[in-house]
Design an enzyme around this catalytic site. Structure first.
Site, PDB file in Angstrom:
ATOM      1  N   TYR A   1     -55.172 -16.613  82.953  1.00  0.00           N
ATOM      2  CA  TYR A   1     -55.727 -17.970  82.970  1.00  0.00           C
ATOM      3  C   TYR A   1     -55.639 -18.525  81.561  1.00  0.00           C
ATOM      4  O   TYR A   1     -55.958 -17.833  80.589  1.00  0.00           O
ATOM      5  CB  TYR A   1     -57.191 -17.937  83.419  1.00  0.00           C
ATOM      6  CG  TYR A   1     -57.844 -19.303  83.409  1.00  0.00           C
ATOM      7  CD1 TYR A   1     -57.810 -20.123  84.531  1.00  0.00           C
ATOM      8  CD2 TYR A   1     -58.492 -19.782  82.265  1.00  0.00           C
ATOM      9  CE1 TYR A   1     -58.396 -21.378  84.527  1.00  0.00           C
ATOM     10  CE2 TYR A   1     -59.076 -21.045  82.252  1.00  0.00           C
ATOM     11  CZ  TYR A   1     -59.019 -21.832  83.386  1.00  0.00           C
ATOM     12  OH  TYR A   1     -59.588 -23.072  83.371  1.00  0.00           O
TER      13      TYR A   1
ATOM     14  N   GLU B 155     -54.856 -27.170  82.074  1.00  0.00           N
ATOM     15  CA  GLU B 155     -55.068 -25.819  82.595  1.00  0.00           C
ATOM     16  C   GLU B 155     -53.790 -25.244  83.189  1.00  0.00           C
ATOM     17  O   GLU B 155     -53.102 -25.919  83.948  1.00  0.00           O
ATOM     18  CB  GLU B 155     -56.151 -25.897  83.684  1.00  0.00           C
ATOM     19  CG  GLU B 155     -56.498 -24.576  84.317  1.00  0.00           C
ATOM     20  CD  GLU B 155     -57.481 -24.748  85.473  1.00  0.00           C
ATOM     21  OE1 GLU B 155     -58.691 -24.571  85.250  1.00  0.00           O
ATOM     22  OE2 GLU B 155     -57.041 -25.074  86.585  1.00  0.00           O
TER      23      GLU B 155
END
Ligand code: GDP
Ligand code: MN
Length: 402
Positions: free
Chosen positions: A116, A204
């Site tokens: 992530y 993101e």
């Protein structure tokens, strides 16, 4: 402001971040051709891996069955047919789900590990922050809640930006080795400058992946295979190219309609419609409705200078919401005049009719004129009650809604 993943991938790619080739499609018939082109471009050939992904302003697509790995033109077509003819329900969409109108067909990749990676603004430290985790893929929120130590946070200096040594430290902390470290650090730096340049509020990549080792790349290759961007609405005046990426069909139609009239409307899930002037007063109105045991159906700030026409449109929007069982109007007239609001109530009564209970609390500028207008309209609005103050108004509407 949000954009679709296919657009976010293009931003990443233009910033130098490696992303597998992809194509956006809007029909089942386009799926086969898109599959063929993306696998060919990726050098995979017939039977190569591709991925079909719903393009909606909500995440959790993988778990909802709206990210599908395919190996042929016919599998790509089946996946496209499924996604374009079913509503996607994920924890981020609400029970009614979302209609899918666009798909991304992208070259698929083998995954050795998922990470992530994101940049956002941390209000607590008043800095941008790089967030990374070796537990990437789906459900990062769960990881953050249950194992906060699995989340790495690196503050970004407001003037100097993310530094190379910081990015490398994060890559090492993710457990990366060899050539992965340099590739990932470069991606972090590129993402940080993109965040800055485009006035993002979230950038993101989830997942950022490392591909399995090959002869030419013994440490694998670091790639972005999903991307999500949010932008600061207040920066759109200087981000014209970004503003143009917005997809109006993804927005809440009532919110869009309200914004065209300069009204600040946000749809909520309760049954008491609210029409208020001023954001602070609108929030306290919602609080006091809650306090009295009711639930607001919307936030609506008509602002200080809304015209009679705009306020009437506000009533139209609230009255068109089938969930609304009662309406509370709370006006503290400063710049906004009470007679304008009262006239809008009378207009809406004539045009649409108040079939549900209506409680009006008026105070401030031109309140006497306002009350007179409401008195003469009372006969045509039998469900209308006047309230003395906000507490009284909230009690009345909650009681009327039951
Ligand atoms: P999200 O669920 O909406 O965040 O959608 P993602 O694009 O992140 O996809 C969800 C998951 O599908 C990823 O975490 C991967 O595990 C898997 N996935 C997506 N694209 C590929 C791909 O090209 N190859 C493989 N092997 N898996 C993929
Ligand atoms: Mn994802």
């Amino acid at each position: 402001m949000k954009i679709h993943e296919y657009q976010a991938r293009e931003l990443l790619s233009n910033a130098g971040i490696p992303v597998p080739a992809g194509e956006m499609i809007e029909s089942v018939e386009s799926a086969a051709g898109a599959y063929k082109r993306v696998v060919t471009e990726a050098g995979l050939g017939e039977g190569g891996l591709a991925v079909v992904k719903a393009q909606v302003y909500a995440g959790g697509r993988g778990k909802a069955g709206f990210v599908k790995l395919v190996h042929s033109e016919s599998e790509a077509t089946d996946a496209a047919r499924f996604m374009l003819s079913n509503r996607m329900v994920s924890p981020q969409t609400g029970a009614e789900g979302m209609e899918v109108k666009k798909l991304l067909v992208a070259a698929g990749v083998e995954i050795a590990k998922e990470y992530y990676l994101a940049i956002t603004t941390d209000r607590a430290t008043r800095r941008n922050v790089l967030i990374a985790s070796a537990e990437g893929g789906v459900e990062i929120e769960k990881v953050a809640a249950e194992r906060p130590d699995a989340i790495i946070k690196e503050p970004i200096h407001p003037l100097l930006g993310l530094q190379g040594h910081q990015a490398r430290r994060v890559a090492f902390a993710l457990g990366m080795t060899g050539k992965q470290v340099g590739q990932a650090a470069k991606i972090m730096l590129q993402l940080a400058s993109l965040y800055q340049q485009k006035d993002c509020s979230l950038a993101e990549i989830n997942p950022l992946i490392v591909t399995p080792a090959t002869g030419e790349a013994p440490d694998g290759t670091v790639l972005a295979i999903d991307a999500k961007f949010n932008f600061d609405d207040n920066a759109m005046f200087r981000q014209h190219a970004i503003a143009e990426l917005s997809d109006p069909s993804e927005a809440n139609q009532n919110e869009l309609r309200a914004s065209r009239m300069g009204l600040n409307y946000i749809q909520l899930e309760g049954d008491i419609g609210c029409l208020v002037n001023g954001a602070g007063l609108a929030m306290s109105t919602m609080d006091i409705i809650k306090h009295e045991g009711g639930t607001p159906a919307n936030f609506l700030d008509v602002g200080g200078s809304a015209s009679e026409e705009a306020v009437t449109e506000g009533f139209r929007i609230i009255l068109a919401d089938k969930a609304v069982k009662g309406i509370l109007v709370n006006i503290f007239g400063g710049i906004m005049r009470c007679d304008v609001i009262a006239q809008a109530v009378a207009n809406a009564a004539k045009e649409v009719g108040f079939s549900v209970p209506l409680v009006v609390r008026l105070e401030g500028t031109n309140v006497d004129e306002g009350r007179k207008i409401l008195e003469s309209a009372q006969a045509s609005i039998p469900t209308m009650q006047s309230a003395g103050d906000l507490g009284d108004a909230a009690k009345r509407i909650v009681a009327a809604v039951g």
